[in-house]
Design a protein around this motif. Sequence first.
Motif, PDB file in Angstrom:
ATOM      1  N   ASP A  64       0.818  -1.216   0.000  1.00  0.00           N
ATOM      2  CA  ASP A  64       0.000   0.000   0.000  1.00  0.00           C
ATOM      3  C   ASP A  64       0.853   1.268   0.000  1.00  0.00           C
ATOM      4  O   ASP A  64       0.497   2.264  -0.638  1.00  0.00           O
ATOM      5  CB  ASP A  64      -0.931  -0.006   1.214  1.00  0.00           C
ATOM      6  CG  ASP A  64      -1.983   1.080   1.131  1.00  0.00           C
ATOM      7  OD1 ASP A  64      -2.381   1.458   0.007  1.00  0.00           O
ATOM      8  OD2 ASP A  64      -2.421   1.562   2.195  1.00  0.00           O
ATOM      9  N   ALA A  71      -2.176   4.911  -5.611  1.00  0.00           N
ATOM     10  CA  ALA A  71      -3.518   4.338  -5.457  1.00  0.00           C
ATOM     11  C   ALA A  71      -3.987   3.598  -6.709  1.00  0.00           C
ATOM     12  O   ALA A  71      -4.750   2.639  -6.611  1.00  0.00           O
ATOM     13  CB  ALA A  71      -4.521   5.434  -5.094  1.00  0.00           C
ATOM     14  N   TYR A  72      -3.534   4.030  -7.873  1.00  0.00           N
ATOM     15  CA  TYR A  72      -4.016   3.450  -9.132  1.00  0.00           C
ATOM     16  C   TYR A  72      -3.139   2.292  -9.606  1.00  0.00           C
ATOM     17  O   TYR A  72      -3.334   1.771 -10.691  1.00  0.00           O
ATOM     18  CB  TYR A  72      -4.079   4.532 -10.214  1.00  0.00           C
ATOM     19  CG  TYR A  72      -2.784   5.282 -10.356  1.00  0.00           C
ATOM     20  CD1 TYR A  72      -1.742   4.789 -11.123  1.00  0.00           C
ATOM     21  CD2 TYR A  72      -2.588   6.487  -9.674  1.00  0.00           C
ATOM     22  CE1 TYR A  72      -0.542   5.457 -11.205  1.00  0.00           C
ATOM     23  CE2 TYR A  72      -1.386   7.170  -9.757  1.00  0.00           C
ATOM     24  CZ  TYR A  72      -0.371   6.647 -10.529  1.00  0.00           C
ATOM     25  OH  TYR A  72       0.821   7.305 -10.609  1.00  0.00           O
ATOM     26  N   GLU A  98      -6.343  -5.955  -1.384  1.00  0.00           N
ATOM     27  CA  GLU A  98      -7.468  -5.268  -2.018  1.00  0.00           C
ATOM     28  C   GLU A  98      -8.145  -4.334  -1.011  1.00  0.00           C
ATOM     29  O   GLU A  98      -8.670  -3.288  -1.387  1.00  0.00           O
ATOM     30  CB  GLU A  98      -8.492  -6.282  -2.557  1.00  0.00           C
ATOM     31  CG  GLU A  98      -8.011  -7.067  -3.762  1.00  0.00           C
ATOM     32  CD  GLU A  98      -7.176  -8.271  -3.380  1.00  0.00           C
ATOM     33  OE1 GLU A  98      -6.971  -8.528  -2.172  1.00  0.00           O
ATOM     34  OE2 GLU A  98      -6.725  -8.984  -4.296  1.00  0.00           O
ATOM     35  N   THR A 145      -6.803  -2.449   0.938  1.00  0.00           N
ATOM     36  CA  THR A 145      -6.119  -1.154   0.868  1.00  0.00           C
ATOM     37  C   THR A 145      -6.313  -0.485  -0.494  1.00  0.00           C
ATOM     38  O   THR A 145      -5.742   0.576  -0.739  1.00  0.00           O
ATOM     39  CB  THR A 145      -4.599  -1.306   1.128  1.00  0.00           C
ATOM     40  OG1 THR A 145      -3.995  -1.981   0.015  1.00  0.00           O
ATOM     41  CG2 THR A 145      -4.323  -2.082   2.404  1.00  0.00           C
ATOM     42  N   GLY A 146      -7.095  -1.126  -1.373  1.00  0.00           N
ATOM     43  CA  GLY A 146      -7.448  -0.482  -2.630  1.00  0.00           C
ATOM     44  C   GLY A 146      -6.666  -0.931  -3.853  1.00  0.00           C
ATOM     45  O   GLY A 146      -6.936  -0.454  -4.954  1.00  0.00           O
ATOM     46  N   LYS A 188      -5.199  -3.717  -6.643  1.00  0.00           N
ATOM     47  CA  LYS A 188      -5.518  -4.999  -7.286  1.00  0.00           C
ATOM     48  C   LYS A 188      -4.285  -5.896  -7.322  1.00  0.00           C
ATOM     49  O   LYS A 188      -3.184  -5.436  -7.579  1.00  0.00           O
ATOM     50  CB  LYS A 188      -6.008  -4.751  -8.714  1.00  0.00           C
ATOM     51  CG  LYS A 188      -6.617  -5.981  -9.374  1.00  0.00           C
ATOM     52  CD  LYS A 188      -7.216  -5.647 -10.739  1.00  0.00           C
ATOM     53  CE  LYS A 188      -7.906  -6.858 -11.343  1.00  0.00           C
ATOM     54  NZ  LYS A 188      -9.226  -7.114 -10.755  1.00  0.00           N
ATOM     55  N   VAL A 189      -4.520  -7.168  -7.042  1.00  0.00           N
ATOM     56  CA  VAL A 189      -3.486  -8.186  -7.229  1.00  0.00           C
ATOM     57  C   VAL A 189      -3.674  -8.760  -8.630  1.00  0.00           C
ATOM     58  O   VAL A 189      -4.740  -9.283  -8.949  1.00  0.00           O
ATOM     59  CB  VAL A 189      -3.604  -9.297  -6.163  1.00  0.00           C
ATOM     60  CG1 VAL A 189      -2.573 -10.382  -6.413  1.00  0.00           C
ATOM     61  CG2 VAL A 189      -3.444  -8.711  -4.757  1.00  0.00           C
ATOM     62  N   ASN A 206      -5.494   0.664 -24.558  1.00  0.00           N
ATOM     63  CA  ASN A 206      -6.501   0.931 -23.529  1.00  0.00           C
ATOM     64  C   ASN A 206      -5.934   0.873 -22.118  1.00  0.00           C
ATOM     65  O   ASN A 206      -6.675   0.825 -21.145  1.00  0.00           O
ATOM     66  CB  ASN A 206      -7.645  -0.087 -23.643  1.00  0.00           C
ATOM     67  CG  ASN A 206      -8.489   0.175 -24.851  1.00  0.00           C
ATOM     68  OD1 ASN A 206      -8.819   1.329 -25.143  1.00  0.00           O
ATOM     69  ND2 ASN A 206      -8.837  -0.882 -25.574  1.00  0.00           N
ATOM     70  N   ASP A 222      -4.775   2.893 -20.121  1.00  0.00           N
ATOM     71  CA  ASP A 222      -5.170   3.924 -19.157  1.00  0.00           C
ATOM     72  C   ASP A 222      -6.507   3.615 -18.477  1.00  0.00           C
ATOM     73  O   ASP A 222      -6.885   4.281 -17.512  1.00  0.00           O
ATOM     74  CB  ASP A 222      -5.245   5.296 -19.831  1.00  0.00           C
ATOM     75  CG  ASP A 222      -3.859   5.876 -20.066  1.00  0.00           C
ATOM     76  OD1 ASP A 222      -2.878   5.305 -19.544  1.00  0.00           O
ATOM     77  OD2 ASP A 222      -3.759   6.878 -20.776  1.00  0.00           O
ATOM     78  N   HIS A 223      -7.216   2.621 -18.999  1.00  0.00           N
ATOM     79  CA  HIS A 223      -8.459   2.181 -18.367  1.00  0.00           C
ATOM     80  C   HIS A 223      -8.210   0.991 -17.439  1.00  0.00           C
ATOM     81  O   HIS A 223      -9.152   0.398 -16.922  1.00  0.00           O
ATOM     82  CB  HIS A 223      -9.481   1.765 -19.431  1.00  0.00           C
ATOM     83  CG  HIS A 223      -9.943   2.902 -20.288  1.00  0.00           C
ATOM     84  ND1 HIS A 223     -11.150   3.533 -20.121  1.00  0.00           N
ATOM     85  CD2 HIS A 223      -9.335   3.564 -21.299  1.00  0.00           C
ATOM     86  CE1 HIS A 223     -11.279   4.506 -21.007  1.00  0.00           C
ATOM     87  NE2 HIS A 223     -10.187   4.549 -21.736  1.00  0.00           N
ATOM     88  N   MET A 224      -6.959   0.649 -17.275  1.00  0.00           N
ATOM     89  CA  MET A 224      -6.613  -0.564 -16.527  1.00  0.00           C
ATOM     90  C   MET A 224      -5.749  -0.223 -15.306  1.00  0.00           C
ATOM     91  O   MET A 224      -5.202   0.877 -15.203  1.00  0.00           O
ATOM     92  CB  MET A 224      -5.843  -1.507 -17.453  1.00  0.00           C
ATOM     93  CG  MET A 224      -6.676  -1.956 -18.658  1.00  0.00           C
ATOM     94  SD  MET A 224      -5.677  -2.604 -20.053  1.00  0.00           S
ATOM     95  CE  MET A 224      -5.203  -4.199 -19.396  1.00  0.00           C
ATOM     96  N   VAL A 225      -5.663  -1.185 -14.407  1.00  0.00           N
ATOM     97  CA  VAL A 225      -4.778  -1.025 -13.255  1.00  0.00           C
ATOM     98  C   VAL A 225      -3.332  -1.012 -13.754  1.00  0.00           C
ATOM     99  O   VAL A 225      -2.930  -1.865 -14.550  1.00  0.00           O
ATOM    100  CB  VAL A 225      -4.983  -2.188 -12.265  1.00  0.00           C
ATOM    101  CG1 VAL A 225      -3.950  -2.139 -11.151  1.00  0.00           C
ATOM    102  CG2 VAL A 225      -6.401  -2.133 -11.691  1.00  0.00           C
ATOM    103  N   GLN A 226      -2.562  -0.042 -13.312  1.00  0.00           N
ATOM    104  CA  GLN A 226      -1.168   0.086 -13.737  1.00  0.00           C
ATOM    105  C   GLN A 226      -0.286  -0.844 -12.901  1.00  0.00           C
ATOM    106  O   GLN A 226      -0.199  -0.667 -11.683  1.00  0.00           O
ATOM    107  CB  GLN A 226      -0.695   1.535 -13.535  1.00  0.00           C
ATOM    108  CG  GLN A 226      -1.596   2.584 -14.164  1.00  0.00           C
ATOM    109  CD  GLN A 226      -1.619   2.508 -15.673  1.00  0.00           C
ATOM    110  OE1 GLN A 226      -0.580   2.553 -16.315  1.00  0.00           O
ATOM    111  NE2 GLN A 226      -2.814   2.354 -16.237  1.00  0.00           N
TER     112      GLN A 226
END
Lengths: 341, 341, 341, 341
Positions: free
Chosen positions: B70, B75-76, B96, B98-99, B101-102, B129, B131-135
């Motif tokens: 975390d 955060a993203y 998760e 803590t926000g 994604k694994v 695409n 930028d629409h996904m978890v980095q």
Amino acid sequence: MLSFESDYTEGAHARILERLLETNYEQLPGYGKDKYCDSAKEKIKNAIGHPDAEVFLIAGGTQTNMIVIDTMLAAYEGVLCAETGHIHGHEAGAVEYTGHKVLTLPQKDGKLSAADAENYLQTFFADENRDHMVQPAMIYISHPTEYGTLYTLDELKALHAVCDKYGQKLFLDGARLGYGLMSEGTDVTLRDVAALCDVFYIGGTKVGALCGEAVVFPKGDAPAHFFTSIKQHGALLAKGRLLGVQFDTLFTDGLYFEIAKNAIDKANRMRDAFACKGYTFHIPTTTNQIFVVLENEKMRSLREHVRFGFWEKYDDTHTVVRFASSWATTDEQVDRLIALL
Amino acid sequence: MLSFESDYTEGAHARILERLLETNYEQLPGYGKDKYCDSAKEKIKNAIGHPDAEVFLIAGGTQTNMIVIDTMLAAYEGVLCAETGHIHGHEAGAVEYTGHKVLTLPQKDGKLSAADAENYLQTFFADENRDHMVQPAMIYISHPTEYGTLYTLDELKALHAVCDKYGQKLFLDGARLGYGLMSEGTDVTLRDVAALCDVFYIGGTKVGALCGEAVVFPKGDAPAHFFTSIKQHGALLAKGRLLGVQFDTLFTDGLYFEIAKNAIDKANRMRDAFACKGYTFHIPTTTNQIFVVLENEKMRSLREHVRFGFWEKYDDTHTVVRFASSWATTDEQVDRLIALL
Amino acid sequence: MLSFESDYTEGAHARILERLLETNYEQLPGYGKDKYCDSAKEKIKNAIGHPDAEVFLIAGGTQTNMIVIDTMLAAYEGVLCAETGHIHGHEAGAVEYTGHKVLTLPQKDGKLSAADAENYLQTFFADENRDHMVQPAMIYISHPTEYGTLYTLDELKALHAVCDKYGQKLFLDGARLGYGLMSEGTDVTLRDVAALCDVFYIGGTKVGALCGEAVVFPKGDAPAHFFTSIKQHGALLAKGRLLGVQFDTLFTDGLYFEIAKNAIDKANRMRDAFACKGYTFHIPTTTNQIFVVLENEKMRSLREHVRFGFWEKYDDTHTVVRFASSWATTDEQVDRLIALL
Amino acid sequence: MLSFESDYTEGAHARILERLLETNYEQLPGYGKDKYCDSAKEKIKNAIGHPDAEVFLIAGGTQTNMIVIDTMLAAYEGVLCAETGHIHGHEAGAVEYTGHKVLTLPQKDGKLSAADAENYLQTFFADENRDHMVQPAMIYISHPTEYGTLYTLDELKALHAVCDKYGQKLFLDGARLGYGLMSEGTDVTLRDVAALCDVFYIGGTKVGALCGEAVVFPKGDAPAHFFTSIKQHGALLAKGRLLGVQFDTLFTDGLYFEIAKNAIDKANRMRDAFACKGYTFHIPTTTNQIFVVLENEKMRSLREHVRFGFWEKYDDTHTVVRFASSWATTDEQVDRLIALL
């Protein structure tokens, strides 16, 4: 150097360390499923007089506060507390980290009054815009408070009544509960706490344990999957025995109360000495914390021989400081302090 | 009853308990500011050969994983791990929570390959695409893995290279690190781990401590205000000495490595016995975990005398089970097990 | 029935609807990558005089507040605001939901003074226990405030200076910014706002748009991956054109300022009429919100013909109410109101 | 240039814009309390045949997914979905941002089978360690799926049965629901969806609205304080009329279904043309999305005249691309496309 800085400057009560040694090589299941956790919980249930209670052992106070509040509140709900509440100012935003707002109310000597809570709740539920606001759902108090003060039984009953009336849970942070219960003159017993609160905890860290707080749901209505929630918050110890053995020892033969009383006895001696020598108390307390107004000169000279806590500036020439006794404080230490006053 | 169920069934190494006793009445500052924490950190920095490293002591493994991930991720951002990763399946969603994604990748014997990581990252950064996904921003591995297997030095270097190339942090979960480092045949040293990882931890809970993991930022670049973040996650112990004394003891005179080696020696004896008696290993390991295929009949009869872990169904008549040795396992216990095989 | 209840009771300015119609069948890329978003952003950069600014369009105000605060703060940081701040009391805890604490300070007429902010920050950074507390990192103000009042240029400069001195970001919530900028007598211009704030937004929803707020980072230093963060917070519209066309229209030929001025002109007429007829203003304002003390009898009779907002009880026989004009208010509506006074 | 890139390239259906114009100057209450929201909700309840349903209007799809999942799950619960689910891969981790894990299962043509769901749930509830894991509590599907495919009524019933058996909620993401319902050959009606799901939404953004999704709780058991939760997630529009007028229009005289059918009719013409000219379909669909395998050469030449979506590499000389029709697609556009094939 002599220290009255806090009630967590020593390790653990000797009997706890003994028991850790004695049980050390027993092969026990992990995650709090061992017999010492079971036994500790049974003894706590007996002590509070609620055989159907549910008890959980958690390592620390901030951790306990955040888990209890987060699991008992819906995501859109907040918790009311005095503006001096520990969760508000001194837990690094742990409650907000879980998404819940801490809603503050005025305090007097560290206490939240039923009248102030009722006033807030009455106003809130009369507000046409309340659906745009955080929904209050719990009242958080600590006993003793941040200022070492205590609620009377009537005050607790009044808070309980407000909770009942407005659908709030009552949560009592008992990080120093032992010192509150053994304070001279208090009319609040452990059974009162259990009868009046929806949830509370019995602090171990500050009352003789290396770590550990015992969370109690007196009515046996812990939030569903509370074990999983503890794990999810990162708070599940693999060797739950560490907490189990400690609380089992603390609740054997009244050790918890006995060692808490030691702190009170020592604090009383200190209070008498301060009074006798003409010092002014900033806030009158009957627990293990003593708030004294010192001349700055005196403060500096005392500091050369004894550690104590800075509380706040009083005026240009005086400071409020805190002396805390503990389960470990000895008469000899108190004698040495008194000699310095 | 004999137990090879896990490496956290006993309390702590005797020397740790001794030191807790010896230091018990010293009045020490709270929250990890005491001299034993300082000393433990110094010894760990020496052991890894990075004098400028930053070291923090945290009570448990899931807690450590959630805090490290975390605080090191924005955060993203998300964390990559093998689909068998502990953070993915067995930590109740703490990451998760803590926000973050694994993001899972394939595994082989519990390990994540640099090739699979690179393939994911290459595809990700080529995706219009994205930028629409978890980095993705971190690769999480454990060493030993969930399956008791070990990365080779070349494999770690390859993962490190992928991290460099794609701007990922490399995080090594060393809950059982001691057992990995003392495994016969491994070419990975503690200094290699420190040289190749951005952050890792040295597990105490499973290697002789009552609790505690030592998080190491070898380059001395811990996230800003990491102390406050630990508090915010509810993980700051008032009596930080509990962790300080333990790690100080473990890193005095190589105790950590010595007791880890005990587990390996005992596991090797067990492995020899299983092999000798014709048992099949499900996954070949060189650490303290042994995965054996048992006939169900044999499993049931063994269970009457010894505890071990269920791993998975093998076929209708066989089951994969796990035997774990530890810092506390004795030759006498191994003898008794062998006699039962 | 006549309504002066708020500035969001009508739909959108006619020219906006026209432009939505005219551009309706153009096939445009989604997610704000269309030419109208680009054009709107260019026009806003010109209007604020910062060609290197970064501008983002977001649908609503609470959403904007939560995203800006969450992305500009580290997880352990909090935001300072007046105790009357919208984020504190009227956004259902959206900021806390993202994990950040709202740290409240006193207010005067809805405004936060630089002196109060400095006092807090000075005390905080002198507190030895500050590592156990939420780290303040941003000052949130709104202009106009919740009470319709305005900061002077000197007041904004003083807040800016405090931010500089203590490493705080200055965030200005401009949900009603147009009404502030067109208020008679204000010495604060849009360029001043851009020069003094780290981030602010130009409110569309309350100033003639169906929805939409334009977030501006004047120095061009938006948080990394801000687009992804908007998506992560659920705030990315597939048809970004809806916001693009609206802001492009509002910032063409000064429409935003022209329609904001309409609200001010109408409010001024109303203020004159209230004053002339001897009504008392509860808080003196120069924007589109007017707070008047009404006799309860009068309030009830007025309510039969016109809608306005309840603000608070004044005394047993009087109430504070709010009348708001908007971009859509007509002279004819004002005439009708005046006739009722 | 001609575009078949997606179904959100145009603005809104003409009748919606008309209605926005007609109602523009009506002074209406904010936050979705206006008569158009009421009327829209009534019409939707009639359309689904559940007069006691609860309906909420939310601006976007990701926002809706995150709010529905977050409010219907307890903090320790996760949501099951196909590994191709939109919430898993293409919403920037919005669900995890709210603290919940997305638990992925295999997919076939974008669909999750009841058998795979049951297998997971059966295994989970038989796992002795399940208290250390995320508790599954909801199955998320989309209809049509990411691949434009549709569940059959039997498949939905089977999923519903698994949900019943294992205490899971069934949540259907209907971002493109209209196109699913109007697809030729489908045996799933809107009433079936309402009868089988615990919650679903009727997508507006991709079916003729500027923005907006209608969330339906068919049994009238929306999560407590759902309005406040919407606000807390930053998703409450001040001018709720924007959503109300749009859905009221879409559900007047069957407009929603009529315009969805237009997309299907146009897609069918396109499918016939592709088939007729010998193109291969990558995934067979009957909705508004068509997945075709193109020779790379052909793809490049087509791209000069028409926009379409890249889906994935097929082999070294071929690519899978997506053509989408919409409520706005005209025969003339389809003619032009066919001429290019």
